[in-house]
Design a protein around this motif. Sequence first.
Motif, mmCIF file in Angstrom:
data_model
loop_
_atom_site.group_PDB
_atom_site.id
_atom_site.type_symbol
_atom_site.label_atom_id
_atom_site.label_comp_id
_atom_site.label_asym_id
_atom_site.label_seq_id
_atom_site.Cartn_x
_atom_site.Cartn_y
_atom_site.Cartn_z
ATOM 1 N N ARG A 24 7.134 11.777 7.854
ATOM 2 C CA ARG A 24 6.268 10.576 8.386
ATOM 3 C C ARG A 24 6.361 9.706 7.135
ATOM 4 N N ALA A 25 6.121 10.042 5.779
ATOM 5 C CA ALA A 25 6.233 9.148 4.551
ATOM 6 C C ALA A 25 7.655 8.613 4.652
ATOM 7 N N LYS A 26 8.652 9.080 4.949
ATOM 8 C CA LYS A 26 9.942 8.532 4.939
ATOM 9 C C LYS A 26 10.079 7.380 5.977
ATOM 10 N N HIS A 32 7.589 5.757 7.439
ATOM 11 C CA HIS A 32 6.572 4.853 6.870
ATOM 12 C C HIS A 32 7.445 3.720 5.715
ATOM 13 N N PHE A 33 8.014 4.494 4.832
ATOM 14 C CA PHE A 33 8.986 3.849 3.690
ATOM 15 C C PHE A 33 9.818 3.089 4.258
ATOM 16 N N ASP A 34 10.653 3.439 5.248
ATOM 17 C CA ASP A 34 11.990 2.913 5.993
ATOM 18 C C ASP A 34 11.349 1.866 6.766
ATOM 19 N N LEU A 35 10.289 1.750 7.651
ATOM 20 C CA LEU A 35 9.728 0.688 8.054
ATOM 21 C C LEU A 35 9.183 -0.598 7.340
ATOM 22 N N LEU A 36 8.500 -0.199 6.251
ATOM 23 C CA LEU A 36 8.090 -1.009 5.277
ATOM 24 C C LEU A 36 9.325 -1.933 4.639
ATOM 25 N N GLN A 48 0.901 -1.340 0.145
ATOM 26 C CA GLN A 48 0.130 0.037 0.130
ATOM 27 C C GLN A 48 0.960 1.131 -0.133
ATOM 28 N N LEU A 49 1.821 1.279 -0.715
ATOM 29 C CA LEU A 49 2.662 2.663 -0.808
ATOM 30 C C LEU A 49 2.090 3.675 -1.550
ATOM 31 N N ASN A 50 1.046 3.289 -2.386
ATOM 32 C CA ASN A 50 0.163 4.345 -3.286
ATOM 33 C C ASN A 50 -0.793 5.136 -2.300
ATOM 34 N N ASN A 51 -1.080 4.459 -1.187
ATOM 35 C CA ASN A 51 -2.035 5.234 -0.456
ATOM 36 C C ASN A 51 -1.254 5.969 0.964
ATOM 37 N N VAL A 52 -0.124 6.284 0.603
ATOM 38 C CA VAL A 52 0.645 6.856 2.035
ATOM 39 C C VAL A 52 0.313 8.457 1.710
ATOM 40 N N ARG A 53 -0.436 8.815 2.980
ATOM 41 C CA ARG A 53 -0.787 10.327 2.800
ATOM 42 C C ARG A 53 -0.438 10.886 4.141
#
Length: 50
Positions: free
Chosen positions: A18-20, A22-26, A7-12
């Motif tokens: 915060r987006a970074k 989220h991406f790093d944890l993912l 669900q990286l398309n739906n990161v808002r």
Amino acid sequence: YLKEFFQLNNVRYRTGKRAKVHFDLLVLVYNASKLAADRIGARLNHIQAA
């Protein structure tokens, strides 16, 4: 792959920080699961070969 299944398309988020995070944890979770799957597969192949 990551965009579709994690669900990286739906990161808002309002901030890029915060987006970074989220991406790093993912990416961390993805790499850990891939490593675990590879190790399990290698062990099963080794057991079957013996």
